[in-house]
Design a protein around this motif. Sequence first.
Motif, PDB file in Angstrom:
ATOM      1  N   SER A  45      17.611  29.490   9.680  1.00 53.90           N
ATOM      2  CA  SER A  45      18.434  28.279   9.704  1.00 53.90           C
ATOM      3  C   SER A  45      19.902  28.619   9.537  1.00 53.90           C
ATOM      4  O   SER A  45      20.771  28.068  10.245  1.00 53.90           O
ATOM      5  N   HIS A  53       7.809  35.892   1.842  1.00 55.84           N
ATOM      6  CA  HIS A  53       8.257  34.546   1.490  1.00 55.84           C
ATOM      7  C   HIS A  53       8.658  33.816   2.772  1.00 55.84           C
ATOM      8  O   HIS A  53       9.768  33.993   3.290  1.00 55.84           O
ATOM      9  N   LEU A  54       7.767  33.004   3.287  1.00 51.58           N
ATOM     10  CA  LEU A  54       7.984  32.344   4.573  1.00 51.58           C
ATOM     11  C   LEU A  54       9.193  31.415   4.541  1.00 51.58           C
ATOM     12  O   LEU A  54       9.966  31.349   5.503  1.00 51.58           O
ATOM     13  N   ASN A  55       9.354  30.675   3.452  1.00 47.05           N
ATOM     14  CA  ASN A  55      10.484  29.753   3.363  1.00 47.05           C
ATOM     15  C   ASN A  55      11.817  30.496   3.415  1.00 47.05           C
ATOM     16  O   ASN A  55      12.761  30.060   4.072  1.00 47.05           O
ATOM     17  N   GLU A  56      11.903  31.623   2.690  1.00 48.64           N
ATOM     18  CA  GLU A  56      13.148  32.382   2.676  1.00 48.64           C
ATOM     19  C   GLU A  56      13.491  32.890   4.069  1.00 48.64           C
ATOM     20  O   GLU A  56      14.656  32.878   4.486  1.00 48.64           O
ATOM     21  N   SER A  57      12.480  33.329   4.803  1.00 47.10           N
ATOM     22  CA  SER A  57      12.700  33.784   6.171  1.00 47.10           C
ATOM     23  C   SER A  57      13.168  32.634   7.052  1.00 47.10           C
ATOM     24  O   SER A  57      14.081  32.786   7.873  1.00 47.10           O
ATOM     25  N   LEU A  58      12.558  31.470   6.873  1.00 51.58           N
ATOM     26  CA  LEU A  58      12.948  30.293   7.650  1.00 51.58           C
ATOM     27  C   LEU A  58      14.363  29.845   7.302  1.00 51.58           C
ATOM     28  O   LEU A  58      15.144  29.473   8.188  1.00 51.58           O
ATOM     29  N   PHE A  59      14.719  29.900   6.024  1.00 49.12           N
ATOM     30  CA  PHE A  59      16.064  29.518   5.605  1.00 49.12           C
ATOM     31  C   PHE A  59      17.108  30.470   6.192  1.00 49.12           C
ATOM     32  O   PHE A  59      18.212  30.056   6.551  1.00 49.12           O
ATOM     33  N   PRO A  77       5.584  31.473  -2.806  1.00 51.56           N
ATOM     34  CA  PRO A  77       7.035  31.468  -3.048  1.00 51.56           C
ATOM     35  C   PRO A  77       7.352  31.660  -4.523  1.00 51.56           C
ATOM     36  O   PRO A  77       7.935  30.797  -5.178  1.00 51.56           O
ATOM     37  N   LYS A 112       2.701  28.083  -5.594  1.00 49.98           N
ATOM     38  CA  LYS A 112       3.582  28.842  -6.474  1.00 49.98           C
ATOM     39  C   LYS A 112       3.088  28.855  -7.917  1.00 49.98           C
ATOM     40  O   LYS A 112       3.097  29.897  -8.585  1.00 49.98           O
TER      41      LYS A 112
END
Length: 214
Positions: free
Chosen positions: A203, A194-200, A179, A156
Amino acid sequence: MDKDSKVSITVIRRLPKYYRYLGDLLKKGINRISSQELSKMTGFTASQIRQDLNNFGGFGQQGYGYNVEELHNQLGRILGLDTVYNAVIAGAGNLGQAVANYKGFEDAGFKVLCLFDKNPKLIGLKIREIEIRDVDSLEEFIKENNVEIGIITTPKENAQDIADTYIKSGIKGIWNFAPADLKVPEDIIVENVHLNESLFTLSYFLKNRSDYTT
């Protein structure tokens, strides 16, 4: 075409899915498909599919449906996949190497010319014959090799600096995996992954899945 600028972004984001399913049909030797059949495959209504495609001209025939190969080719042209785009990747860590290794990227007409990194242990290595070079030579390489797409797979804290270098070098399209929300001029196109946003998001739906089932 001139009409493209008036087409909704939500429509444009559905086109790659149509293109992918049509490609699957071609591999199976299927030459014709109706909007109803395409609806069952894609999850979009037949009416929505017809409206989406009508934004770009008339492709189907009443009583016949769509010629799969012709529609696939036309959508490829609309998406710009009949053009080869030179690309570079800044960030040669695990994610950058994974993108460089992705064969589908090349099959779609995007040619990764080089990876760049500041880690001296990586410089000089090759990923599928794509060399990793020192990031200090990024700007010069872009200008000398007609690069149109800059891919960011850095941490980042380095993303904005890389974006600035891309813009300074003349790149107009950035594919950003970092990110970070990049600050760019209005004429620069940024597609964020944004991989984290997709994972969140995944979730959230897992935690609240009872609210979305019948």
